[in-house]
Design a protein around this motif. Structure first.
Motif, short mmCIF file in Angstrom:
data_model
loop_
_atom_site.label_atom_id
_atom_site.label_comp_id
_atom_site.label_asym_id
_atom_site.label_seq_id
_atom_site.Cartn_x
_atom_site.Cartn_y
_atom_site.Cartn_z
N UNK A 83 90.26 1.00 93.33
CA UNK A 83 90.45 2.40 92.94
C UNK A 83 89.98 3.33 94.05
N UNK A 84 88.80 3.06 94.58
CA UNK A 84 88.23 3.94 95.61
C UNK A 84 89.00 3.86 96.93
N UNK A 85 89.51 2.70 97.28
CA UNK A 85 90.34 2.59 98.49
C UNK A 85 91.60 3.44 98.35
N UNK A 86 92.25 3.34 97.17
CA UNK A 86 93.45 4.14 96.93
C UNK A 86 93.13 5.64 96.97
N UNK A 87 91.95 5.99 96.46
CA UNK A 87 91.53 7.39 96.45
C UNK A 87 91.33 7.90 97.88
N UNK A 88 90.69 7.10 98.71
CA UNK A 88 90.46 7.47 100.11
C UNK A 88 91.79 7.62 100.84
N UNK A 89 92.74 6.73 100.56
CA UNK A 89 94.05 6.76 101.21
C UNK A 89 94.89 7.96 100.74
N UNK A 90 94.48 8.57 99.63
CA UNK A 90 95.25 9.69 99.10
C UNK A 90 96.47 9.25 98.34
N UNK A 93 98.94 9.43 92.08
CA UNK A 93 98.87 8.86 90.72
C UNK A 93 98.01 7.60 90.64
N UNK A 94 96.89 7.60 91.35
CA UNK A 94 96.00 6.44 91.24
C UNK A 94 95.32 6.48 89.87
N UNK A 95 95.21 5.31 89.27
CA UNK A 95 94.62 5.23 87.94
C UNK A 95 93.69 4.02 87.87
N UNK A 96 92.57 4.22 87.25
CA UNK A 96 91.63 3.12 87.07
C UNK A 96 92.01 2.32 85.82
N UNK A 97 91.52 1.09 85.75
CA UNK A 97 91.94 0.17 84.69
C UNK A 97 90.81 -0.08 83.70
N UNK A 98 91.17 -0.07 82.42
CA UNK A 98 90.24 -0.39 81.35
C UNK A 98 90.87 -1.47 80.50
#
Length: 298
Positions: A83-90, A93-98
């Motif tokens: 999640x954080x890698x995707x966030x850094x890459x910009x 629609x990044x979404x975390x998983x539950x």
């Protein structure tokens, strides 16, 4: 040098895949490596950790007690990492998983209420598996999910797990109406065909205790299932009577599709809980846990 510096990220993905398939051949195929390579990497991971994650003497493979805890940590770590890698890459629609496992009878009631109150639910991907109550407990013990929505369970009331009581419910003994709009089955009948839960299910234990303690002469078990949804369909179809949770029959009672049989002391109480490991979960799951504890379920 700290322990974490000796662990390669790919070993954790190997571990999660092997835990899912519990078979070296299948897991190696999914990881696109040879079986011997997978076995060697898992062994190296275990040597680095200083404990066995899998009990190889059992077939299919089973997690050791320490392995169950480590798998949960590994899955949470990888979820946060990705999640954080995707966030850094910009990434858009990044979404975390539950991941949540729920008893069949609860899933359709609980999750619309959770998502209805959660304003940013679209920022998460909810993986919800509706399964047998006993399976939900196994899922939690084996680190296969972040949460389970289930009924009160003595085995989970220990420091290894955290729990939050969501709400209390009632099981009502109900029947379908006949063509005149009156109860199809009543206490005047000599024998009442009972649509019952399996003996090992939570609901089944509740009902069977009532039958043992009183009024058992009324009932003749003719259909058994672990799924209250199926039992409800059978009862609505006029095949017999049975106990159903109030949260699943509100509309049917309102529309007279089901009617309560007034048998003394036959209203059974059940408590519904959300359970999780006491270990830290990924950030999204920790946030959801705090959110659910604040929901007013009344």
């Amino acid at each position: 040098m700290s322990l974490i510096q000796n662990i390669e990220l790919k070993w954790l993905y190997d571990l999660i895949t092997l835990e899912k398939y519990r078979n070296f051949t299948m897991a190696a195929d999914m990881r696109n490596i040879s079986q011997s390579s997978l076995s060697r990497r898992i062994q190296t991971l275990e040597n680095t950790l200083g404990f066995e994650v899998f009990n190889r003497e059992m077939s299919p493979l089973q997690l050791t007690e320490k392995g169950k805890l480590f798998v949960l940590h590994a899955r949470s770590f990888l979820d946060d990492f990705e999640y954080n890698i995707d966030k850094i890459k910009g990434t858009d629609n990044i979404r975390s998983k539950v991941t949540i496992a729920s008893a069949h009878s609860l899933a359709g009631y609980i999750f619309p209420k959770i998502l209805g109150n959660l304003k940013n639910y679209q920022e998460k991907i909810f993986h919800v598996e509706a399964i047998n109550v006993n399976e939900t407990v196994d899922h939690l013990r084996n680190g296969k999910c972040d949460f389970i929505a289930s009924f009160y369970d003595d085995e989970l009331m220990n420091p290894q797990f955290l729990c939050h009581k969501i709400f209390s419910a009632k099981l009502y003994l109900v029947t379908a109406p006949n063509h005149l709009g009156r109860p199809k089955f009543s206490l005047e009948d000599r024998s009442l065909p009972l649509m019952n839960y399996t003996d090992d299910s939570y609901m089944g234990k509740k009902v069977n205790k009532f039958l043992q303690d009183s009024q058992s002469e009324y009932f003749n078990i003719t259909f058994v299932s672990s799924m209250s949804i199926l039992l409800k369909d059978m009862i609505k179809g006029g095949f017999g009577i049975g106990w159903l949770p109030d949260y699943s029959i509100q509309e049917e009672l309102k529309n007279n599709e089901l009617m309560i049989i007034p048998l003394k002391d036959s209203v059974l109480s059940v408590d519904i809980y959300l359970y999780r490991s006491s270990s830290r979960l990924n950030a999204a799951s920790e946030g959801l846990w705090n959110f659910i504890k604040a929901i007013d379920w009344t």
